[in-house]
Enzyme design. Sequence first.
Site, PDB file in Angstrom:
ATOM      1  N   ASP A  35       0.840  -1.209   0.000  1.00  0.00           N
ATOM      2  CA  ASP A  35       0.000   0.000   0.000  1.00  0.00           C
ATOM      3  C   ASP A  35       0.869   1.250   0.000  1.00  0.00           C
ATOM      4  O   ASP A  35       0.686   2.187  -0.791  1.00  0.00           O
ATOM      5  CB  ASP A  35      -0.879  -0.049   1.254  1.00  0.00           C
ATOM      6  CG  ASP A  35      -2.148   0.769   1.144  1.00  0.00           C
ATOM      7  OD1 ASP A  35      -2.863   0.872   2.160  1.00  0.00           O
ATOM      8  OD2 ASP A  35      -2.432   1.322   0.059  1.00  0.00           O
ATOM      9  N   GLY A 126       1.580 -10.216   4.789  1.00  0.00           N
ATOM     10  CA  GLY A 126       2.516  -9.353   5.519  1.00  0.00           C
ATOM     11  C   GLY A 126       1.930  -8.957   6.858  1.00  0.00           C
ATOM     12  O   GLY A 126       1.711  -9.797   7.737  1.00  0.00           O
ATOM     13  N   VAL A 127       1.631  -7.684   6.992  1.00  0.00           N
ATOM     14  CA  VAL A 127       1.057  -7.152   8.237  1.00  0.00           C
ATOM     15  C   VAL A 127      -0.165  -7.955   8.685  1.00  0.00           C
ATOM     16  O   VAL A 127      -0.389  -8.169   9.874  1.00  0.00           O
ATOM     17  CB  VAL A 127       0.674  -5.659   8.035  1.00  0.00           C
ATOM     18  CG1 VAL A 127      -0.249  -5.139   9.105  1.00  0.00           C
ATOM     19  CG2 VAL A 127       1.930  -4.822   7.932  1.00  0.00           C
TER      20      VAL A 127
HETATM   21  N1  APR Z   1       5.866  -5.487  -4.095  1.00  0.00           N
HETATM   22  C1  APR Z   1       5.419  -6.768  -3.956  1.00  0.00           C
HETATM   23  N2  APR Z   1       5.174  -7.341  -2.756  1.00  0.00           N
HETATM   24  C2  APR Z   1       5.418  -6.588  -1.655  1.00  0.00           C
HETATM   25  C3  APR Z   1       5.888  -5.249  -1.715  1.00  0.00           C
HETATM   26  C4  APR Z   1       6.105  -4.708  -3.008  1.00  0.00           C
HETATM   27  N3  APR Z   1       6.550  -3.446  -3.177  1.00  0.00           N
HETATM   28  N4  APR Z   1       6.009  -4.775  -0.435  1.00  0.00           N
HETATM   29  C5  APR Z   1       5.640  -5.773   0.384  1.00  0.00           C
HETATM   30  N5  APR Z   1       5.293  -6.867  -0.337  1.00  0.00           N
HETATM   31  C6  APR Z   1       4.834  -8.176   0.139  1.00  0.00           C
HETATM   32  C7  APR Z   1       5.064  -8.494   1.597  1.00  0.00           C
HETATM   33  O1  APR Z   1       6.346  -9.074   1.770  1.00  0.00           O
HETATM   34  C8  APR Z   1       3.949  -9.507   1.860  1.00  0.00           C
HETATM   35  O2  APR Z   1       4.367 -10.802   1.452  1.00  0.00           O
HETATM   36  O3  APR Z   1       3.415  -8.161  -0.008  1.00  0.00           O
HETATM   37  C9  APR Z   1       2.826  -9.052   0.930  1.00  0.00           C
HETATM   38  C10 APR Z   1       1.673  -8.310   1.627  1.00  0.00           C
HETATM   39  O4  APR Z   1       2.209  -7.537   2.674  1.00  0.00           O
HETATM   40  P1  APR Z   1       1.545  -6.125   3.162  1.00  0.00           P
HETATM   41  O5  APR Z   1       1.919  -5.070   2.209  1.00  0.00           O
HETATM   42  O6  APR Z   1       1.920  -5.972   4.594  1.00  0.00           O
HETATM   43  O7  APR Z   1      -0.025  -6.330   3.021  1.00  0.00           O
HETATM   44  P2  APR Z   1      -1.062  -7.095   3.971  1.00  0.00           P
HETATM   45  O8  APR Z   1      -0.413  -8.228   4.709  1.00  0.00           O
HETATM   46  O9  APR Z   1      -2.214  -7.382   3.098  1.00  0.00           O
HETATM   47  O10 APR Z   1      -1.453  -5.993   5.065  1.00  0.00           O
HETATM   48  C11 APR Z   1      -2.233  -4.905   4.655  1.00  0.00           C
HETATM   49  O11 APR Z   1      -0.690  -3.347   5.588  1.00  0.00           O
HETATM   50  O12 APR Z   1       0.396  -1.749   4.392  1.00  0.00           O
HETATM   51  C12 APR Z   1      -0.675  -1.971   5.212  1.00  0.00           C
HETATM   52  O13 APR Z   1      -2.293  -0.352   4.515  1.00  0.00           O
HETATM   53  C13 APR Z   1      -1.979  -1.727   4.511  1.00  0.00           C
HETATM   54  O14 APR Z   1      -3.233  -1.900   6.519  1.00  0.00           O
HETATM   55  C14 APR Z   1      -2.896  -2.579   5.341  1.00  0.00           C
HETATM   56  C15 APR Z   1      -2.042  -3.792   5.654  1.00  0.00           C
END
Ligand code: APR
Length: 175
Positions: A35, A126-127
């Site tokens: 995001d 991820g998160v």
């Molecule tokens: N490109 C591809 N994959 C990525 C990137 C990127 N630039 N950055 C992170 N990732 C990977 C992470 O390593 C993880 O495997 O994307 C996956 C999803 O991680 P998150 O971005 O943390 O998303 P999510 O787990 O769905 O959590 C969403 O996190 O960023 C906040 O606003 C968002 O509150 C929401 C939450």
Amino acid sequence: MTTQLTLIKGDITNQSVDAIVNAANSSLMGGGGVDGAIHRKGGAAILDACKEIRRTQWRGGLPTGKAVLTTAGALPAQAVIHTVGPIYKQDRERAPSLLRACVSSSLTLAHTSNLRTIAFPAISTGVYGYPMREAATLMRDESQQYIDTHPEAFDEIRFVLFDDRALQIFQDVWS
Ligand code: APR
């Protein structure tokens, strides 16, 4: 016509596809991870479009499993599809069907918008704490199901994994 299902290691913001999928939160106001990268590199046009969606369509925020479309701003993609993945620990029971809904909602929205190449990150892994292997299995199954029922819809569905571990897990699940 066959749809390419591809796995790569890379950064979702660099993908030159019609649509990239954002792992957003329900506020649509940005965050970290995927995001954060999309908003940071895509620029204010994306946030402006998200604010308009909040004002006109989803005043209370985007529900988990739903998807909305915005401009991609300065990114190489044409559009961003924002979807909200399940927070794994919050609702283990419904997490699988909600993650599937993210994939099917995003594919349906891309299909109806005539976007023929689409790139997904590993939503919720991820998160939001979704175990990578389970997520890889669900995202593959849901994508294959959509392709089977809509063979003409897409030229490519790409999964962009951010590190070697994630790529390896997706490759294991998919082989
Ligand atoms: N490109 C591809 N994959 C990525 C990137 C990127 N630039 N950055 C992170 N990732 C990977 C992470 O390593 C993880 O495997 O994307 C996956 C999803 O991680 P998150 O971005 O943390 O998303 P999510 O787990 O769905 O959590 C969403 O996190 O960023 C906040 O606003 C968002 O509150 C929401 C939450």
